[in-house]
Design a protein around this motif. Structure first.
Motif, mmCIF file in Angstrom:
data_model
loop_
_atom_site.group_PDB
_atom_site.id
_atom_site.type_symbol
_atom_site.label_atom_id
_atom_site.label_comp_id
_atom_site.label_asym_id
_atom_site.label_seq_id
_atom_site.Cartn_x
_atom_site.Cartn_y
_atom_site.Cartn_z
ATOM 1 N N THR A 124 2.380 1.878 -3.434
ATOM 2 C CA THR A 124 1.459 2.359 -4.461
ATOM 3 C C THR A 124 0.919 3.755 -4.164
ATOM 4 O O THR A 124 0.315 4.376 -5.050
ATOM 5 C CB THR A 124 0.263 1.388 -4.604
ATOM 6 O OG1 THR A 124 -0.355 1.200 -3.331
ATOM 7 C CG2 THR A 124 0.726 0.052 -5.155
ATOM 8 N N HIS A 125 1.128 4.252 -2.945
ATOM 9 C CA HIS A 125 0.583 5.564 -2.593
ATOM 10 C C HIS A 125 1.665 6.642 -2.462
ATOM 11 O O HIS A 125 1.337 7.837 -2.485
ATOM 12 C CB HIS A 125 -0.238 5.491 -1.296
ATOM 13 C CG HIS A 125 -1.579 4.853 -1.488
ATOM 14 N ND1 HIS A 125 -1.745 3.499 -1.650
ATOM 15 C CD2 HIS A 125 -2.827 5.402 -1.561
ATOM 16 C CE1 HIS A 125 -3.029 3.226 -1.818
ATOM 17 N NE2 HIS A 125 -3.714 4.351 -1.755
ATOM 18 N N TRP B 193 0.834 -1.201 0.000
ATOM 19 C CA TRP B 193 0.000 0.000 0.000
ATOM 20 C C TRP B 193 0.868 1.250 0.000
ATOM 21 O O TRP B 193 0.591 2.209 -0.735
ATOM 22 C CB TRP B 193 -0.910 -0.019 1.224
ATOM 23 C CG TRP B 193 -1.878 1.131 1.273
ATOM 24 C CD1 TRP B 193 -3.122 1.184 0.722
ATOM 25 C CD2 TRP B 193 -1.654 2.407 1.886
ATOM 26 N NE1 TRP B 193 -3.703 2.404 0.952
ATOM 27 C CE2 TRP B 193 -2.826 3.185 1.669
ATOM 28 C CE3 TRP B 193 -0.595 2.963 2.591
ATOM 29 C CZ2 TRP B 193 -2.945 4.486 2.129
ATOM 30 C CZ3 TRP B 193 -0.715 4.266 3.060
ATOM 31 C CH2 TRP B 193 -1.877 5.013 2.832
ATOM 32 N N GLN C 108 10.085 6.067 -2.651
ATOM 33 C CA GLN C 108 9.683 4.697 -2.925
ATOM 34 C C GLN C 108 10.893 3.766 -2.997
ATOM 35 O O GLN C 108 10.855 2.638 -2.504
ATOM 36 C CB GLN C 108 8.890 4.638 -4.238
ATOM 37 C CG GLN C 108 7.512 5.277 -4.135
ATOM 38 C CD GLN C 108 6.818 5.342 -5.482
ATOM 39 O OE1 GLN C 108 7.440 5.598 -6.504
ATOM 40 N NE2 GLN C 108 5.515 5.122 -5.483
ATOM 41 N N ARG D 290 4.241 9.010 -3.984
ATOM 42 C CA ARG D 290 4.335 9.551 -5.338
ATOM 43 C C ARG D 290 5.747 10.007 -5.702
ATOM 44 O O ARG D 290 6.004 10.382 -6.835
ATOM 45 C CB ARG D 290 3.373 10.741 -5.493
ATOM 46 C CG ARG D 290 1.915 10.354 -5.350
ATOM 47 C CD ARG D 290 1.533 9.277 -6.343
ATOM 48 N NE ARG D 290 0.159 8.823 -6.160
ATOM 49 C CZ ARG D 290 -0.279 7.638 -6.565
ATOM 50 N NH1 ARG D 290 0.564 6.800 -7.156
ATOM 51 N NH2 ARG D 290 -1.527 7.283 -6.366
#
Length: 533
Positions: A204-205, A201, A212, A207
């Protein structure tokens, strides 16, 4: 802390691994050989393996990269042979090799012999899978070897803990041993299952690709540390999380995936290079620490243990391959076409690696009463010779054995055809989606831009089919090869102009970097297409 030895180790290991790509010898074997030679060169530092570094800091990222690159679906389809090798074989080898060592070495307690058995039980399939992919072995064999290497370390580490507790006098019962295994397995898998969804999660969240990728680098260490905190298997936690993330990687932002792949390829290359060099560098230490054992006597023990390790794998692999098939028609239907050649390859691909050495170096110097751990130095020596013996003997002979057995290899033409069909289906879906979007007045585009989008889709569809087409008799290239080569030439011309404009002060450095990055992405796409051929 003197950083020079560490930097030198990384630099030389990377150089040797890079040179190995120009030779028919697999990189792990060349790195081990370089380490063996370097261990006796005057002035080379003492690179003694530290299990407190290898197990929590080197093993997790290596497992993570291997699991992310694995196919969850293929592993699930081959769960039976993978489980029989990664759990059943490791326990069988622990008992078999340990009991033989107990009979072979005078005054060696059975508990200490079982410690040795657990240490040398888990194969490291890095070299084997590299050879399998290079020679185009059937996908099922590669999947089984890779799946085994992901899980067997967890079994071996748990078996080692149980045997070690008995050897140092802590006292172990059958119920306690079974409980230890259950806690390691269930706990490790449980921690992985708990962590994988929130981590995905987050991926994928977030940005920002830099955040990341920072998260990506931390994931294996976090999973390992959390599981170990609960006395569960950190290995299984890392593997479970990585398999889930790899299976769902398509849901992550494209920029993150591109950066992540490059970062992890570099990390994996450096760690694997250093690990195999470190194996060879242990030679001087283990020989020096032999203590009261004569070299000739220790070498005899080493030869017997090496043969036992190799034979035990065949003794396990053949029955575990064919007996279940004899007993179950469902297995025969699910796993068709298995003949004697596949278990020969799997049996011979049992090279040991750095995990065995790291576990061996974690054996304490003394037992509960303060007395020296029985034959600790001999256990280190036998572990080292088994690792070196399997890497050299099996690693060098595995490629000719594969060729001699004549196993069916993956057909490049068939793979390209399957890729072309998949791309054609995806392109049809893309065309339908594009036309539906262009029909909406909110998506109105000038005709040239709409046509450019259609051309991009058509280009992707045709690129794979063109690889199946005729080869130019003059250049020896397919139309797609020529297209990519010309693309790179054109991009190189543009790059030179941007640099010249910067040097003439007509654009600044920031603008030049922006323009070059666009070209880099285009060239990277062309390069990746060529690599996939």
């Amino acid at each position: 802390m003197d950083a020079v030895p560490l930097v030198a180790l990384i630099a030389v290991s990377a150089a040797v691994a890079g040179a190995a790509r120009r030779t028919p010898v697999p990189a792990p074997l060349l790195l081990v050989a370089a380490g063996l030679l370097a261990s006796y060169i005057p002035g080379v530092p003492d690179y003694t393996l530290d299990p407190h570094i290898v197990l929590p800091l080197i093993l997790p990222p290596l497992l993570h990269t291997a699991a992310v690159d694995s196919s969850y679906l293929d592993l699930r389809a081959n769960i039976r042979p993978v489980a029989l090798l990664s759990v059943g074989y490791v326990l069988f080898a622990t008992v078999t090799v340990g009991y033989l060592a107990y009979l072979l070495v005078p005054d060696l307690p059975l508990t200490a012999a079982l410690v040795l058995g657990a240490v040398v039980a888990p194969p490291d399939a890095v070299a084997a899978t590299a050879i399998a992919r290079r020679l185009g072995l059937p996908n099922r064999i590669t999947t089984i070897l890779q799946g085994e290497s992901l899980v067997n370390d967890a079994t071996a580490i748990t078996a080692f803990k149980v045997a070690l507790a008995a050897a140092i006098g802590e006292g172990v019962s059958w119920s306690g041993a079974i409980g230890e295994f259950a806690l390691a397995a269930v706990g490790g898998i449980g921690v992985g299952l708990v962590l994988m969804v929130p981590i995905h999660w987050l991926r994928t969240h977030l940005r920002e690709p830099l955040l990341q990728n920072t998260l990506s680098l931390l994931i294996p260490f976090v999973a390992y540390a959390v599981a170990e905190q609960f006395h569960a298997s950190g290995v299984l936690a890392v593997v479970v999380v990585a398999l889930f993330l790899g299976h769902r990687a398509w849901q992550v932002d494209f920029a993150t995936r591109l950066q992540e792949e490059a970062v992890w390829r570099m990390v994996s290359f450096i760690l694997e290079s250093v690990v195999f060099a470190l194996i060879g560098l242990q030679l001087a230490y283990v020989v020096r620490e032999l203590g009261g054992y004569e070299v000739g006597e220790a070498l005899w023990y080493a030869l017997v243990v090496f043969v036992a390790v190799v034979v035990a794998r065949f003794v396990w692999v053949f029955p575990s391959t064919f007996v279940p098939r004899k007993l179950s028609s469902r297995i025969r239907e699910r796993e068709p076409g298995v003949d004697w050649r596949a278990p020969v390859i799997v049996g011979w691909a049992g090279m040991r690696g750095v995990v065995s050495l790291a576990i061996a170096f974690s054996i304490p110097l003394t037992v509960e009463g303060g007395e020296p751990f029985p034959a600790r130095n001999l256990v280190l020596f036998l572990t080292f010779t088994t690792v070196i013996g399997t890497l050299v003997v099996q690693g060098l002979t595995l490629p000719p054995l594969i060729r001699a057995l004549g196993l069916p290899r993956r057909d490049p033409h068939a793979l390209t055809l399957a890729e072309a069909q998949a791309q054609s289906e995806a392109s049809r879906a893309a065309e339908e989606r594009l036309e539906a979007l262009l029909a909406d007045e909110h998506n109105t585009l000038p005709q040239p831009l709409a046509d450019r989008l259609r051309a991009v889709i058509e280009r992707r569809r045709n690129a794979v089919w063109e690889r199946l087409g005729a080869v130019d008799p003059v250049t020896g290239e397919s139309a797609d090869d020529t297209y990519r080569r010309l693309t790179r030439e054109v991009i190189a011309s543009e790059r030179e102009v941007f640099v010249r404009l910067r040097d003439e002060r007509r654009i600044d450095d920031e603008m030049m970097r922006t323009l070059l990055r666009r070209l880099d992405l285009e060239e990277a796409a062309a390069y990746r297409e060529g690599q996939e051929d």
